[in-house]
Design a protein around this motif. Structure first.
Motif, short mmCIF file in Angstrom:
data_model
loop_
_atom_site.label_atom_id
_atom_site.label_comp_id
_atom_site.label_asym_id
_atom_site.label_seq_id
_atom_site.Cartn_x
_atom_site.Cartn_y
_atom_site.Cartn_z
N ARG A 175 0.82 -1.21 0.00
CA ARG A 175 0.00 0.00 0.00
C ARG A 175 0.86 1.27 0.00
NH1 ARG A 175 -5.27 -1.55 1.19
NH2 ARG A 175 -5.49 -3.58 2.14
N THR A 176 2.12 1.15 -0.41
CA THR A 176 3.01 2.30 -0.33
C THR A 176 2.73 3.32 -1.43
OG1 THR A 176 4.65 1.10 -1.63
CG2 THR A 176 4.88 1.03 0.77
N GLY A 177 2.22 2.91 -2.57
CA GLY A 177 1.96 3.84 -3.66
C GLY A 177 0.52 4.32 -3.65
N GLN A 178 0.14 4.98 -4.75
CA GLN A 178 -1.23 5.47 -4.87
C GLN A 178 -2.19 4.34 -5.17
OE1 GLN A 178 -1.04 8.55 -7.82
NE2 GLN A 178 -0.36 10.09 -6.36
N VAL A 179 -1.67 3.26 -5.79
CA VAL A 179 -2.49 2.11 -6.15
C VAL A 179 -2.13 0.94 -5.23
CG1 VAL A 179 -3.05 0.48 -8.00
CG2 VAL A 179 -2.58 2.87 -8.56
N VAL A 180 -3.15 0.26 -4.71
CA VAL A 180 -2.91 -0.91 -3.86
C VAL A 180 -2.49 -2.07 -4.76
CG1 VAL A 180 -3.95 -2.55 -2.26
CG2 VAL A 180 -4.61 -0.15 -2.18
N ARG A 181 -1.35 -2.66 -4.47
CA ARG A 181 -0.85 -3.77 -5.29
C ARG A 181 -0.67 -5.02 -4.42
NH1 ARG A 181 0.58 -1.54 -10.03
NH2 ARG A 181 1.26 0.63 -10.06
N ILE A 182 -0.62 -6.16 -5.11
CA ILE A 182 -0.31 -7.43 -4.45
C ILE A 182 1.21 -7.60 -4.52
CG2 ILE A 182 -0.61 -9.94 -4.57
CD1 ILE A 182 -3.14 -8.48 -3.79
N ARG A 183 1.82 -8.00 -3.43
CA ARG A 183 3.27 -8.18 -3.41
C ARG A 183 3.67 -9.32 -4.36
NH1 ARG A 183 5.34 -5.17 0.60
NH2 ARG A 183 3.98 -4.60 2.33
N ASP A 184 4.90 -9.27 -4.86
CA ASP A 184 5.39 -10.28 -5.80
C ASP A 184 5.37 -11.66 -5.16
OD1 ASP A 184 5.85 -8.34 -7.66
OD2 ASP A 184 7.98 -8.11 -7.19
N GLY A 185 4.92 -12.64 -5.94
CA GLY A 185 4.95 -14.03 -5.50
C GLY A 185 3.83 -14.45 -4.57
N VAL A 186 2.91 -13.54 -4.24
CA VAL A 186 1.82 -13.86 -3.31
C VAL A 186 0.77 -14.73 -4.00
CG1 VAL A 186 -0.15 -12.83 -2.11
CG2 VAL A 186 2.12 -11.89 -1.79
N ILE A 187 0.23 -15.68 -3.25
CA ILE A 187 -0.85 -16.54 -3.75
C ILE A 187 -2.08 -16.30 -2.88
CG2 ILE A 187 -1.56 -18.94 -4.13
CD1 ILE A 187 1.49 -19.56 -4.35
N PRO A 188 -3.25 -16.11 -3.48
CA PRO A 188 -4.47 -15.87 -2.68
C PRO A 188 -4.75 -17.07 -1.77
CG PRO A 188 -5.04 -16.32 -4.97
CD PRO A 188 -3.55 -16.17 -4.92
N SER A 189 -5.20 -16.78 -0.54
CA SER A 189 -5.37 -17.88 0.41
C SER A 189 -6.61 -17.77 1.29
CB SER A 189 -4.13 -17.97 1.31
OG SER A 189 -3.94 -16.73 1.98
N VAL A 190 -7.41 -16.71 1.11
CA VAL A 190 -8.58 -16.52 1.97
C VAL A 190 -9.84 -16.82 1.14
CG1 VAL A 190 -9.84 -14.91 3.44
CG2 VAL A 190 -7.36 -14.72 3.24
N PHE A 191 -10.38 -18.02 1.33
CA PHE A 191 -11.56 -18.45 0.57
C PHE A 191 -12.57 -19.13 1.48
CE2 PHE A 191 -8.08 -18.49 -2.51
CZ PHE A 191 -8.62 -17.74 -3.53
N LYS A 192 -13.81 -19.15 1.05
CA LYS A 192 -14.88 -19.85 1.75
C LYS A 192 -15.38 -20.93 0.80
CE LYS A 192 -18.17 -20.00 4.97
NZ LYS A 192 -17.88 -20.48 6.29
N PHE A 193 -14.83 -22.15 0.95
CA PHE A 193 -15.17 -23.23 0.05
C PHE A 193 -16.25 -24.12 0.64
CE2 PHE A 193 -10.65 -22.52 -1.25
CZ PHE A 193 -10.93 -22.07 -2.53
N PRO A 194 -17.11 -24.71 -0.20
CA PRO A 194 -18.06 -25.71 0.30
C PRO A 194 -17.31 -26.98 0.70
CG PRO A 194 -18.18 -25.57 -2.09
CD PRO A 194 -17.26 -24.49 -1.64
N GLY A 195 -17.98 -27.88 1.39
CA GLY A 195 -17.35 -29.08 1.93
C GLY A 195 -16.57 -29.90 0.92
N HIS A 196 -17.11 -30.08 -0.30
CA HIS A 196 -16.45 -30.95 -1.27
C HIS A 196 -15.16 -30.34 -1.84
CE1 HIS A 196 -18.69 -28.37 -4.05
NE2 HIS A 196 -17.87 -28.77 -4.99
#
Length: 200
Positions: A67-88
């Protein structure tokens, strides 16, 4: 047409309302290896990300953002990890078989019945917690989040101070230029005063 978040069962779209809620959207990486990891993390059958595919900020941890710049960016190499998955789609958790984990499980199973009933009714009344803005349940996680927030506040304060200093320098430069233009008779005094009022 607004962009939709590609995450499973996420209804977030890139709109003025989502922007007002602080939700940002991030395109899948161009790097093929990292893009594949994002696609796997989403856990959608036969899903292949297009160049326009995006994930919303609610599927990343706070530490994943730059969040250091004017645009919020994802850091290099990050993988999304916050999900709400159904049981299967849930990955089975590996059970721990250490003496410490057995002791903690035993102490949890020895809690009084009425406490477990109270906690069950409390959890039923609470909404499902699957996004990063929800308060963490453990004090350690809460303290870590608070520390991170305080660090961001300090950083923003420094950035604000630097921005004000840059603005002051720019105004001084403009004022100096206007004076030089006036001295060289390229603009008259009246125009100089008007421009100074606009800039200052």
């Amino acid at each position: 047409m607004p962009e939709h978040c590609a995450a499973y069962s996420c209804a977030n779209r890139r709109t003025a309302e989502s922007r007002a809620r602080g939700i940002t959207f991030h395109r899948f990486p161009k790097d093929k290896s990292l893009r594949k990891k994002w696609e796997i993390a989403v856990r959608r059958e036969k899903f292949t990300a297009r160049d326009s595919s995006v994930l919303c900020s609610q599927h990343f941890k706070e530490a994943d953002f730059d969040r250091t710049g004017q645009v919020v960016r994802i850091r290099d190499g990050v993988i999304p990890s916050v999900f709400k998955f159904p049981g299967h789609l849930q990955r089975p958790e590996k059970s721990r078989n250490t003496s410490a984990s057995r002791k903690s499980e035993a102490s949890l199973s020895e809690t009084p019945q009425d406490n477990s009933v109270a906690s069950t009714s409390h959890s039923e009344s609470q909404p499902e917690d699957d996004h990063s803005y929800v308060m963490p349940s453990s004090p350690t996680a809460l303290k870590a989040r608070l520390t991170g927030a305080l660090e961001r506040v300090d950083k923003l304060e420094r950035e604000k101070k630097n921005a004000k200093a840059r603005e002051k320098r720019a105004k001084t430069t403009v004022k100096s230029l206007l004076s030089q233009l006036c001295e060289k008779n390229l603009i008259n005094e009246e125009l100089k005063d008007r421009l100074e009022q606009i800039v200052m």
